[in-house]
Design an enzyme around this catalytic site. Structure first.
Site, mmCIF file in Angstrom:
data_model
loop_
_atom_site.group_PDB
_atom_site.id
_atom_site.type_symbol
_atom_site.label_atom_id
_atom_site.label_comp_id
_atom_site.label_asym_id
_atom_site.label_seq_id
_atom_site.Cartn_x
_atom_site.Cartn_y
_atom_site.Cartn_z
ATOM 1 C CE1 TYR A 383 51.708 -1.639 -28.454
ATOM 2 C CE2 TYR A 383 48.914 -0.117 -28.095
ATOM 3 C CZ TYR A 383 50.205 -0.832 -28.642
ATOM 4 O OH TYR A 383 51.062 1.119 -29.126
ATOM 5 C CE1 TYR A 484 54.346 -2.073 -36.401
ATOM 6 C CE2 TYR A 484 54.610 0.413 -36.880
ATOM 7 C CZ TYR A 484 54.863 -0.981 -36.227
ATOM 8 O OH TYR A 484 56.220 -0.510 -35.327
#
Length: 519
Positions: A383, A484
């Protein structure tokens, strides 16, 4: 009637100067050509900036701005349609954030024309000197065009023969109605092609783009980067202070770099393989180290990845201990003696799988899937984004126009508690405007991927990589998802009776869905 200043149509070789464009505020179809109304930037504030119509050939360097307009137009058309039809579900948090775009007046005029179709034209045309002329046939207002170095732009002029119009009245009802009837399909094709060309320049295995749901394309403003960018106030441990393993060599064991985990300095803070401590004296020494919280270097460590040729034939995948724990992974670095091909540089080698960005059909925006089968523990990608301070992250959140911003912020707080790092000193990764394909991974309460901390410098507890690994076998074409909220297994059964004010409805569809995303 004032004279008309007309922009030549056809295959013009000139291009609009993108740095001089303020925004696009309308579109039309003229003689079969898609044209877009450009508002030009001015040095001073004015109610009558130059605006002019241009074809797509001239706007080839401004496709990001064209896309901004089309997205605003589509939202406005949906709002106008909802006045006559049942309301649609609002866009999901995976949709592009509105703060990437300049606001466009087209929305309010679409809405106004749909609610009051009999609106008098004179009210919108009061400030123009071209009131006796069809405004949709005029090609430039409030200025004249100039060309420099092959690029065209408009400058403001007070010449009496130039049609004048107040920007507050643009688009006029006639323009808005023409825009509603006009198509943007050619622009959609060019935008899609431009995005695919950008994907082709991303290093590593190919990244595909697929959309069978509509004509949209991910934002051209998103910038693909190969490594995180450090912003103001963010500091990494100096490269000179980085330490690599010195007792290892490329020829250890099976010629795969680091193999003897007792010797590898990079694994100093890695988990100890207690099953290999069989000698009584070593057991006693290990217990003393635990009691005094000393260094565990010299004890056997758990190596994070399977080696090539193992029975499972899944070289490079995480071993079960790391796969089923949240222990950080410490990889070797460029200062190590284990060579450039050490198997303990798995994540540093980069993405080795083909990915596909696709438009979901279940109201979850864009998603990501793999073009091949993945094994449990297989590395997918990192990420990436801008590494910013906590203060800057707070500022960006507060200035955002919606709560979607939170989906792209990731705190680098893995070592905050153990290293006594204060909350306001924790860095944050913002992957909204630049990063990698993992930006498009959607949330699931029952995910097939998991994020892990991967460090290449054991001395730096504030800057490290966030890497995604498959947490189970994943079939080719299955959407890649992660939690998440990064929930641990013991928290999965937790439920809350009422959502708080920051909760967002969860659309993952998993059997274990928590119904709400808690932020």
């Amino acid at each position: 009637m004032p004279s008309m200043v007309v922009i030549p149509t056809g295959r013009s070789t000139r291009r609009v100067a993108p740095e001089r464009v303020h925004s696009i505020i309308c579109n039309r179809l003229k003689d079969g050509e898609e044209q877009y109304l450009v508002r030009w930037s001015t040095n001073t504030a004015t109610s009558k900036p130059p605006i002019s119509w241009h074809g797509l050939n001239e706007l080839s360097r401004c496709l990001e701005i064209v896309q901004d307009y089309i997205d605003t137009r589509e939202r406005s058309l949906n709002v106008a349609s909802s006045l006559l039809h049942p309301p649609r579900k609002r866009k999901t948090p995976d949709s592009e954030s509105e703060n990437e775009r300049r606001p466009s007046p087209i929305g309010r005029h679409f809405d106004r024309s749909s609610q009051t179709p009999s609106l008098s034209r004179s009210s919108s045309m009061a400030s123009t000197t071209a009131s006796t002329t069809s405004l949709t046939s005029i090609d430039i207002y409030n200025g004249v065009l100039e060309t420099k170095d092959g690029f065209v732009f408009a400058i403001k002029t007070s010449r009496p023969d130039i049609p004048k119009i107040n920007i507050k009245n643009v688009p006029t009802p006639d323009m808005a109605n023409a825009a509603r009837r006009a198509t943007t399909k050619n622009a959609d094709v060019l935008i899609r092609a431009a995005y695919i060309r950008r994907l082709e320049r991303v290093p590593g295995k190919k990244i595909h783009l697929m959309n069978l749901a509509d004509s949209s394309t991910p934002s051209l403003r998103f910038r693909y980067i190969t490594d995180c960018l450090l912003r103001d106030g963010v500091h990494k441990v100096e490269t000179g202070a980085q330490v690599g393993c010195q007792k290892c060599s490329p020829r250890m064991g099976r010629d795969i770099g680091c193999e003897y985990t007792r010797k590898c300095d990079c694994l100093e803070y890695a988990a100890v393989d207690e099953s290999r401590i069989t000698d009584p004296e070593e057991k006693a020494a290990y217990q003393l180290v635990l009691k005094e919280k000393g260094s565990t270097i010299g004890f056997p460590k758990k190596f994070p990845y399977f080696a090539e040729g193992t029975k499972v034939q899944r070289s490079g995948c995480l071993v079960p201990f790391y796969l089923h724990s949240r222990r950080p992974i410490y990889e070797c670095n460029d200062k190590c003696n284990c060579g450039p091909y050490c198997r303990n540089k798995n994540v540093q080698f980069g993405r080795t799988v083909e990915l596909e960005i696709f438009k979901t059909t279940n109201r979850r925006g864009w998603g990501l899937r793999c073009k091949q089968t993945l094994y449990a523990g297989q590395f997918i990608d990192t990420y990436r984004g801008e590494i910013i301070t906590d203060a800057e992250a707070t500022r960006r959140e507060e200035s955002a126009t919606s709560r979607t911003k939170a989906s792209y912020l990731y705190s680098l707080d893995k070592f905050a508690e153990s290293e006594e790092i204060k909350p306001h000193d924790v860095y944050v990764v913002d992957g909204e405007f630049m990063g990698g394909p993992t930006k498009f991974m959607n949330h699931s309460c029952d995910p097939n991927c998991r994020q892990y901390t991967v460090s290449y410098n054991k001395a730096d507890c504030r800057v490290y990589d966030i890497a995604f690994f498959a947490c189970r076998d994943i079939q080719k074409g299955e959407e890649l998802t992660f939690d998440y909220l990064d929930k641990d297994e013991e928290d999965e059964d937790e439920e809350k009776d009422e959502p708080n004010e920051d909760a967002v409805p969860c659309l993952c569809g998993a059997k274990k869905c928590r119904k709400w995303l808690w932020t």
